[in-house]
Design a protein around this motif. Structure first.
Motif, PDB file in Angstrom:
ATOM      1  N   GLY A  36       0.819  -1.219   0.000  1.00 57.45           N
ATOM      2  CA  GLY A  36       0.000   0.000   0.000  1.00 57.45           C
ATOM      3  C   GLY A  36       0.844   1.255   0.000  1.00 57.45           C
ATOM      4  O   GLY A  36       0.556   2.210  -0.733  1.00 57.45           O
ATOM      5  N   LYS A  37       1.902   1.264   0.787  1.00 56.61           N
ATOM      6  CA  LYS A  37       2.836   2.406   0.795  1.00 56.61           C
ATOM      7  C   LYS A  37       3.470   2.556  -0.579  1.00 56.61           C
ATOM      8  O   LYS A  37       3.634   3.673  -1.084  1.00 56.61           O
ATOM      9  N   ALA A  38       3.800   1.436  -1.215  1.00 58.14           N
ATOM     10  CA  ALA A  38       4.398   1.473  -2.548  1.00 58.14           C
ATOM     11  C   ALA A  38       3.432   2.080  -3.572  1.00 58.14           C
ATOM     12  O   ALA A  38       3.848   2.853  -4.439  1.00 58.14           O
ATOM     13  N   VAL A  39       2.148   1.752  -3.461  1.00 59.63           N
ATOM     14  CA  VAL A  39       1.145   2.348  -4.366  1.00 59.63           C
ATOM     15  C   VAL A  39       1.072   3.849  -4.134  1.00 59.63           C
ATOM     16  O   VAL A  39       1.060   4.644  -5.083  1.00 59.63           O
ATOM     17  N   PHE A  40       1.020   4.275  -2.877  1.00 59.73           N
ATOM     18  CA  PHE A  40       0.966   5.697  -2.523  1.00 59.73           C
ATOM     19  C   PHE A  40       2.158   6.445  -3.122  1.00 59.73           C
ATOM     20  O   PHE A  40       1.999   7.522  -3.694  1.00 59.73           O
ATOM     21  N   ASP A  41       3.339   5.839  -3.019  1.00 61.69           N
ATOM     22  CA  ASP A  41       4.551   6.462  -3.563  1.00 61.69           C
ATOM     23  C   ASP A  41       4.569   6.433  -5.088  1.00 61.69           C
ATOM     24  O   ASP A  41       4.909   7.432  -5.727  1.00 61.69           O
ATOM     25  N   LYS A  42       4.197   5.308  -5.676  1.00 62.30           N
ATOM     26  CA  LYS A  42       4.237   5.154  -7.140  1.00 62.30           C
ATOM     27  C   LYS A  42       3.361   6.187  -7.844  1.00 62.30           C
ATOM     28  O   LYS A  42       3.752   6.750  -8.861  1.00 62.30           O
ATOM     29  N   PHE A  43       2.188   6.440  -7.299  1.00 61.89           N
ATOM     30  CA  PHE A  43       1.257   7.371  -7.939  1.00 61.89           C
ATOM     31  C   PHE A  43       1.374   8.789  -7.391  1.00 61.89           C
ATOM     32  O   PHE A  43       0.546   9.642  -7.703  1.00 61.89           O
ATOM     33  N   ASN A  44       2.408   9.039  -6.599  1.00 58.42           N
ATOM     34  CA  ASN A  44       2.714  10.362  -6.070  1.00 58.42           C
ATOM     35  C   ASN A  44       1.504  11.016  -5.400  1.00 58.42           C
ATOM     36  O   ASN A  44       1.223  12.197  -5.600  1.00 58.42           O
ATOM     37  N   CYS A  45       0.810  10.251  -4.608  1.00 51.77           N
ATOM     38  CA  CYS A  45      -0.355  10.747  -3.882  1.00 51.77           C
ATOM     39  C   CYS A  45       0.012  11.896  -2.939  1.00 51.77           C
ATOM     40  O   CYS A  45      -0.807  12.767  -2.649  1.00 51.77           O
ATOM     41  N   GLY A  74      -9.921  10.133 -10.889  1.00 49.40           N
ATOM     42  CA  GLY A  74     -10.330   9.094 -11.824  1.00 49.40           C
ATOM     43  C   GLY A  74      -9.171   8.579 -12.655  1.00 49.40           C
ATOM     44  O   GLY A  74      -9.031   7.380 -12.881  1.00 49.40           O
ATOM     45  N   ALA A  75      -8.314   9.494 -13.088  1.00 53.69           N
ATOM     46  CA  ALA A  75      -7.155   9.104 -13.896  1.00 53.69           C
ATOM     47  C   ALA A  75      -6.192   8.226 -13.100  1.00 53.69           C
ATOM     48  O   ALA A  75      -5.571   7.312 -13.654  1.00 53.69           O
ATOM     49  N   PHE A  76      -6.062   8.486 -11.816  1.00 54.29           N
ATOM     50  CA  PHE A  76      -5.212   7.638 -10.978  1.00 54.29           C
ATOM     51  C   PHE A  76      -5.904   6.307 -10.684  1.00 54.29           C
ATOM     52  O   PHE A  76      -5.315   5.245 -10.812  1.00 54.29           O
ATOM     53  N   ALA A  77      -7.173   6.375 -10.279  1.00 53.11           N
ATOM     54  CA  ALA A  77      -7.886   5.178  -9.829  1.00 53.11           C
ATOM     55  C   ALA A  77      -8.041   4.140 -10.927  1.00 53.11           C
ATOM     56  O   ALA A  77      -8.021   2.940 -10.643  1.00 53.11           O
ATOM     57  N   VAL A  78      -8.194   4.577 -12.163  1.00 52.30           N
ATOM     58  CA  VAL A  78      -8.382   3.629 -13.260  1.00 52.30           C
ATOM     59  C   VAL A  78      -7.141   2.760 -13.465  1.00 52.30           C
ATOM     60  O   VAL A  78      -7.234   1.664 -14.016  1.00 52.30           O
ATOM     61  N   GLN A  79      -6.004   3.204 -12.976  1.00 57.41           N
ATOM     62  CA  GLN A  79      -4.757   2.437 -13.093  1.00 57.41           C
ATOM     63  C   GLN A  79      -4.571   1.420 -11.968  1.00 57.41           C
ATOM     64  O   GLN A  79      -3.653   0.605 -12.012  1.00 57.41           O
ATOM     65  N   LEU A  80      -5.429   1.463 -10.950  1.00 59.78           N
ATOM     66  CA  LEU A  80      -5.274   0.620  -9.773  1.00 59.78           C
ATOM     67  C   LEU A  80      -6.028  -0.699  -9.916  1.00 59.78           C
ATOM     68  O   LEU A  80      -7.184  -0.713 -10.336  1.00 59.78           O
ATOM     69  N   SER A  81      -5.381  -1.779  -9.530  1.00 61.69           N
ATOM     70  CA  SER A  81      -6.058  -3.072  -9.454  1.00 61.69           C
ATOM     71  C   SER A  81      -6.845  -3.134  -8.144  1.00 61.69           C
ATOM     72  O   SER A  81      -6.662  -2.283  -7.252  1.00 61.69           O
ATOM     73  N   ASP A  82      -7.698  -4.135  -8.007  1.00 68.05           N
ATOM     74  CA  ASP A  82      -8.409  -4.315  -6.742  1.00 68.05           C
ATOM     75  C   ASP A  82      -7.426  -4.519  -5.592  1.00 68.05           C
ATOM     76  O   ASP A  82      -7.632  -3.996  -4.498  1.00 68.05           O
ATOM     77  N   ALA A  83      -6.353  -5.261  -5.840  1.00 69.28           N
ATOM     78  CA  ALA A  83      -5.338  -5.486  -4.803  1.00 69.28           C
ATOM     79  C   ALA A  83      -4.653  -4.174  -4.430  1.00 69.28           C
ATOM     80  O   ALA A  83      -4.405  -3.918  -3.248  1.00 69.28           O
ATOM     81  N   ASP A  84      -4.344  -3.327  -5.423  1.00 63.31           N
ATOM     82  CA  ASP A  84      -3.741  -2.020  -5.138  1.00 63.31           C
ATOM     83  C   ASP A  84      -4.659  -1.204  -4.233  1.00 63.31           C
ATOM     84  O   ASP A  84      -4.203  -0.587  -3.261  1.00 63.31           O
ATOM     85  N   ILE A  85      -5.941  -1.195  -4.549  1.00 67.24           N
ATOM     86  CA  ILE A  85      -6.910  -0.425  -3.763  1.00 67.24           C
ATOM     87  C   ILE A  85      -6.986  -0.968  -2.342  1.00 67.24           C
ATOM     88  O   ILE A  85      -6.962  -0.197  -1.375  1.00 67.24           O
ATOM     89  N   ASP A  86      -7.051  -2.277  -2.200  1.00 61.65           N
ATOM     90  CA  ASP A  86      -7.108  -2.874  -0.858  1.00 61.65           C
ATOM     91  C   ASP A  86      -5.842  -2.555  -0.065  1.00 61.65           C
ATOM     92  O   ASP A  86      -5.911  -2.219   1.122  1.00 61.65           O
ATOM     93  N   ASN A  87      -4.696  -2.646  -0.717  1.00 68.25           N
ATOM     94  CA  ASN A  87      -3.428  -2.411  -0.023  1.00 68.25           C
ATOM     95  C   ASN A  87      -3.257  -0.948   0.377  1.00 68.25           C
ATOM     96  O   ASN A  87      -2.877  -0.654   1.512  1.00 68.25           O
ATOM     97  N   VAL A  88      -3.514  -0.027  -0.539  1.00 72.85           N
ATOM     98  CA  VAL A  88      -3.298   1.384  -0.210  1.00 72.85           C
ATOM     99  C   VAL A  88      -4.325   1.852   0.822  1.00 72.85           C
ATOM    100  O   VAL A  88      -3.996   2.639   1.710  1.00 72.85           O
ATOM    101  N   SER A  89      -5.555   1.355   0.748  1.00 79.77           N
ATOM    102  CA  SER A  89      -6.546   1.757   1.751  1.00 79.77           C
ATOM    103  C   SER A  89      -6.198   1.177   3.125  1.00 79.77           C
ATOM    104  O   SER A  89      -6.392   1.841   4.143  1.00 79.77           O
TER     105      SER A  89
END
Length: 120
Positions: free
Chosen positions: A28-37, A91-106
């Motif tokens: 989840g931290k990796a997703v946050f960093d990858k997409f520069n949240c 929306g542009a960020f979220a469309v790139q996320l898998s279900d696993a990415d969403i579960d992990n970052v949340s």
């Protein structure tokens, strides 16, 4: 004997779940960093760069996951509803996320300390 085996099995399952949970948080931290949240929500996810942007740290995991999936559905062109969020940036960020990415970052965001966290 059976109760000892059952107890040992329970302990092992608990350890396996804790290990996978830690892996989920790291992912989840990796997703946050990858997409520069952090560019909008702050490096700590609780000091956004604009007061209009929400604090994410300490928010409920299921709420964050629902919101990200709603932003992802919003990219489909359907009208906005309670289950579809329209925002061109999210929306542009979220469309790139898998279900696993969403579960992990949340999961990672909800684990962070913040005034939004439920005190135990």
């Amino acid at each position: 004997m059976k109760s000892t085996i059952a107890t040992l099995a329970g302990v092992l399952l608990g350890l396996a779940a804790a290990t996978s949970h830690a892996d989920d948080l790291a992912a989840g931290k990796a997703v946050f960093d990858k997409f520069n949240c952090a560019s909008c929500h702050g490096a700590d996810a609780k000091t956004p760069t604009d007061p209009q942007y929400p604090i994410l740290a300490g928010q409920y995991q299921d709420y964050l996951a629902h919101a990200l999936r709603a932003y992802r559905r919003g990219q489909s062109g359907a009208p906005a509803t309670a289950n579809i969020r329209k925002n061109p940036i999210m929306g542009a960020f979220a469309v790139q996320l898998s279900d696993a990415d969403i579960d992990n970052v949340s999961a990672w965001l909800s684990s962070l300390p913040s005034d939004l966290a439920t005190r135990k």
